[in-house]
Write a protein that holds these residues in place. Structure first.
Motif, mmCIF file in Angstrom:
data_model
loop_
_atom_site.group_PDB
_atom_site.id
_atom_site.type_symbol
_atom_site.label_atom_id
_atom_site.label_comp_id
_atom_site.label_asym_id
_atom_site.label_seq_id
_atom_site.Cartn_x
_atom_site.Cartn_y
_atom_site.Cartn_z
ATOM 1 N N MET A 146 0.849 -1.194 0.000
ATOM 2 C CA MET A 146 0.000 0.000 0.000
ATOM 3 C C MET A 146 0.883 1.243 0.000
ATOM 4 O O MET A 146 1.677 1.450 0.912
ATOM 5 N N ARG A 177 -4.219 -2.291 9.439
ATOM 6 C CA ARG A 177 -4.952 -3.206 8.553
ATOM 7 C C ARG A 177 -5.064 -2.688 7.116
ATOM 8 O O ARG A 177 -6.137 -2.254 6.679
ATOM 9 N N PRO A 178 -3.994 -2.754 6.360
ATOM 10 C CA PRO A 178 -3.988 -2.183 5.010
ATOM 11 C C PRO A 178 -4.971 -2.833 4.049
ATOM 12 O O PRO A 178 -5.259 -2.262 2.992
ATOM 13 N N GLU A 179 -5.507 -3.995 4.419
ATOM 14 C CA GLU A 179 -6.480 -4.654 3.540
ATOM 15 C C GLU A 179 -7.873 -4.033 3.613
ATOM 16 O O GLU A 179 -8.721 -4.268 2.757
ATOM 17 N N ILE A 180 -8.124 -3.204 4.644
ATOM 18 C CA ILE A 180 -9.430 -2.565 4.803
ATOM 19 C C ILE A 180 -9.571 -1.437 3.786
ATOM 20 O O ILE A 180 -8.728 -0.547 3.694
ATOM 21 N N GLU A 181 -10.655 -1.435 3.044
ATOM 22 C CA GLU A 181 -10.837 -0.447 1.980
ATOM 23 C C GLU A 181 -11.313 0.906 2.508
ATOM 24 O O GLU A 181 -10.945 1.951 1.954
ATOM 25 N N VAL A 189 -8.794 2.814 0.299
ATOM 26 C CA VAL A 189 -7.961 1.981 -0.564
ATOM 27 C C VAL A 189 -8.858 1.357 -1.626
ATOM 28 O O VAL A 189 -9.645 0.476 -1.310
ATOM 29 N N ARG A 221 -17.764 -2.173 0.080
ATOM 30 C CA ARG A 221 -16.363 -2.080 0.462
ATOM 31 C C ARG A 221 -16.183 -2.596 1.892
ATOM 32 O O ARG A 221 -17.065 -2.424 2.739
ATOM 33 N N SER A 222 -15.048 -3.217 2.163
ATOM 34 C CA SER A 222 -14.736 -3.587 3.544
ATOM 35 C C SER A 222 -14.542 -2.306 4.347
ATOM 36 O O SER A 222 -13.954 -1.335 3.876
#
Length: 222
Positions: A1, A121-125, A143, A169-170
């Motif tokens: 990210m 938590r870089p996977e969270i949008e 994101v 989106r998450s």
């Protein structure tokens, strides 16, 4: 990210109008400039991120530049959502895959808090940080930077939550102590002064005896 931080800032001459009952025009301008400098200073200490200030005020852009933030001119001048949208679009054009925005009036926030928020938590949008009343949005990380439609303004926290769900989106909410306290209304002054963090903004409010003014202007209960 690869993340960029975008700070939208109004001209101090137009800021803090909801504090006009307890602060003069000159005092509100001074407060707005002081809070912006503290936010710029916190962002400036972060390494490895894009760092942008967006405003329609050349003096505020130059102030951000002094702290190492890249200045972006707000060419639309239609409020916070439009300003952040321009900043996020510029970040995306420069190759940033994520963007975080915080307002220019959260003087209690620390570099450590911001760095943790950037890395969380870089996977969270859609990552949301609310104000102390859970109505405003004082931190928003997307994101990618165009993950949802921006809805800053009244009840933006719940509107951003709704946008994230609508867009499938998450989404997650993360409380950050230093981002709970903006300075929009007299009640915010009371809450901020109860926070035990030494800042230039706190010193200014103490110098101007603003807390005493707010309490004197508050009708007694009962």
């Amino acid at each position: 990210m690869k993340l960029a931080i975008v700070v939208p800032v109004k001209s101090p001459s137009r800021a803090k109008y909801r504090l006009e009952a307890v602060l003069s025009d000159a005092e509100r301008s001074r407060l707005a400039l002081t809070t912006a400098r503290e936010v710029f200073g916190a962002v400036a200490k972060l390494q490895g991120y894009g760092r942008f200030v967006i405003s329609d005020d050349p003096a505020m852009l130059e102030e951000g530049r002094r702290f190492g933030l890249e200045p972006l001119t707000d060419r639309v001048n239609q409020g916070q959502s439009a300003a952040v949208h321009q900043g996020f679009a510029a970040a995306w054009d420069r190759g940033y895959t994520a963007a975080l925005t915080i307002p220019g009036d959260v003087p209690a926030v620390t570099p450590e808090e911001l760095d943790e928020l950037c890395r969380f938590r870089p996977e969270i949008e859609v990552l949301l940080t609310p104000d102390r009343e859970h109505t405003g949005t004082n931190g928003l990380r997307l994101v990618p930077p165009h993950a949802i439609t921006l809805r800053f303004g009244e009840d933006s926290f719940n509107l951003h939550l709704a946008e994230a769900r609508r867009a499938n989106r998450s989404v997650e909410v993360k409380e950050v102590e230093g981002l709970r306290y903006d300075l929009d209304q007299p009640d915010d002054i009371v809450a901020f002064m109860q926070l035990n963090r030494q800042t230039a903004t706190r010193e200014l409010l103490t110098e101007l005896a603003v807390l005493e003014r707010v309490l004197a202007a508050t009708p007694p209960r009962g």
